[in-house]
Design an enzyme around this catalytic site. Structure first.
Site, PDB file in Angstrom:
ATOM      1  N   ASP A  51       0.819  -1.209   0.000  1.00 49.66           N
ATOM      2  CA  ASP A  51       0.000   0.000   0.000  1.00 49.66           C
ATOM      3  C   ASP A  51       0.856   1.263   0.000  1.00 49.66           C
ATOM      4  OD1 ASP A  51      -2.381  -1.342  -0.026  1.00 49.66           O
ATOM      5  OD2 ASP A  51      -2.722  -1.222   2.129  1.00 49.66           O
ATOM      6  N   LYS A  73      -3.634   3.115  -2.348  1.00 47.66           N
ATOM      7  CA  LYS A  73      -4.945   3.764  -2.233  1.00 47.66           C
ATOM      8  C   LYS A  73      -4.787   5.013  -1.385  1.00 47.66           C
ATOM      9  CE  LYS A  73      -7.778  -0.441  -2.187  1.00 47.66           C
ATOM     10  NZ  LYS A  73      -8.856  -1.119  -1.445  1.00 47.66           N
ATOM     11  N   MET A 186      -9.099   7.552   9.718  1.00 45.15           N
ATOM     12  CA  MET A 186      -9.674   8.156   8.503  1.00 45.15           C
ATOM     13  C   MET A 186     -10.762   9.170   8.834  1.00 45.15           C
ATOM     14  SD  MET A 186      -9.823   4.699   6.153  1.00 45.15           S
ATOM     15  CE  MET A 186     -10.480   3.680   7.480  1.00 45.15           C
TER      16      MET A 186
END
Length: 267
Positions: A51, A73, A186
């Site tokens: 990632d 991502k 997040m």
């Protein structure tokens, strides 16, 4: 290093013995926070799909034969759709390769591990989860604070402030109550909404707050303050993208409010 790999499925007559898929936690960044098992899997892998947040220090531990494939991502901007990631890791394993799916933090915590495991199991591929140090643990450790404290916080909740496209935003405030430490992932882009909801739930304005950015990496920043200041602190310190946010509601805060009210009544 490959960016757009091709792993075509073999025909039945050409089908080799199946490889394996290990979902490996890379931790917050620093290579010395990896588990010994994670290092062993990196060194024995044939291909590693990693990632955006995986630190180069960690990738440097890969074995000499390992192919490194970036499948990065970003929150709200998925350059690699999850279905495509599922397909390439499965195709590589069906070629007989030992696959490592390397994820920052812990693969089982907001890492979409369930979808990748399901794809592997549908093809009868052996899987393994290798845990890693998750962001909340690393953030608290670097800030020098415990996530739970006897008599003050006896529960820890890990929650996300982001939702997949088409879903309503998560209600983080429903987890908040005296005695709970709330670790938010997040959540930067939703800080105003989350702060408002927590305050409306009754969480004190001066509840201790920790914001951790780039934990254990060269650009690490630890920002502390009060819950009510969350949006302003993020803006002032120009925090965007990924950050771990920890807000604690000590039991004593509720008791303190009650004692203050009693004192005023008796005055």
């Amino acid at each position: 290093m490959s960016v757009l790999p091709s792993f075509p499925l073999a025909t039945p007559d050409e089908m080799p013995a199946k490889g394996t898929i290990a979902l490996v936690g890379a931790g917050p960044g620093a290579a010395d926070l990896l588990t010994l098992r994670a290092v062993a899997r990196l060194q024995s892998a044939d291909v590693i799909f990693y990632d955006r947040l995986v630190d180069p220090e960690v990738l440097a531990l890969a074995g000499p034969r390992a192919e490194l494939v970036f499948v990065g991502k970003e929150v709200g901007a998925h350059s690699w759709p999850q279905e495509q990631i599922n397909a390439v890791i499965v195709a590589a394993a069906l070629q007989g390769r030992n696959v490592v799916r390397l994820k920052s933090g812990d693969p089982g915590i907001f890492g979409r591990a369930a979808e990748e495991l399901e794809a592997a199991h549908m093809h009868g591929i052996e899987t393994e989860i290798v845990p890693g140090v998750t962001a909340a643990m690393a953030a608290a450790a670097r800030a020098g604070i415990p996530l739970t404290t006897r008599g003050e916080t006896d529960a820890l909740v890990l929650a996300t402030g982001h939702a997949r496209a088409g879903d309503p935003m998560p209600d983080c405030a429903r987890h908040a109550r005296p005695g709970v430490a709330l670790a938010l992932y997040m959540a930067v882009s939703q800080s105003e909404r989350i702060t408002r909801s927590l305050l409306e739930t009754g969480m004190p304005e001066d509840a201790p707050l920790t914001i951790a950015v780039e934990v254990s990496k060269p650009g690490e920043r630890i920002i502390t303050g009060r819950l009510v200041e969350l949006p302003e602190l993020l803006a002032r310190h120009e925090v965007s993208g990924c950050a771990a946010i920890i807000a604690s509601w000590p039991k004593m805060a509720k008791a303190g409010v009650a004692l203050e009210a009693t004192a005023k009544a008796l005055a």
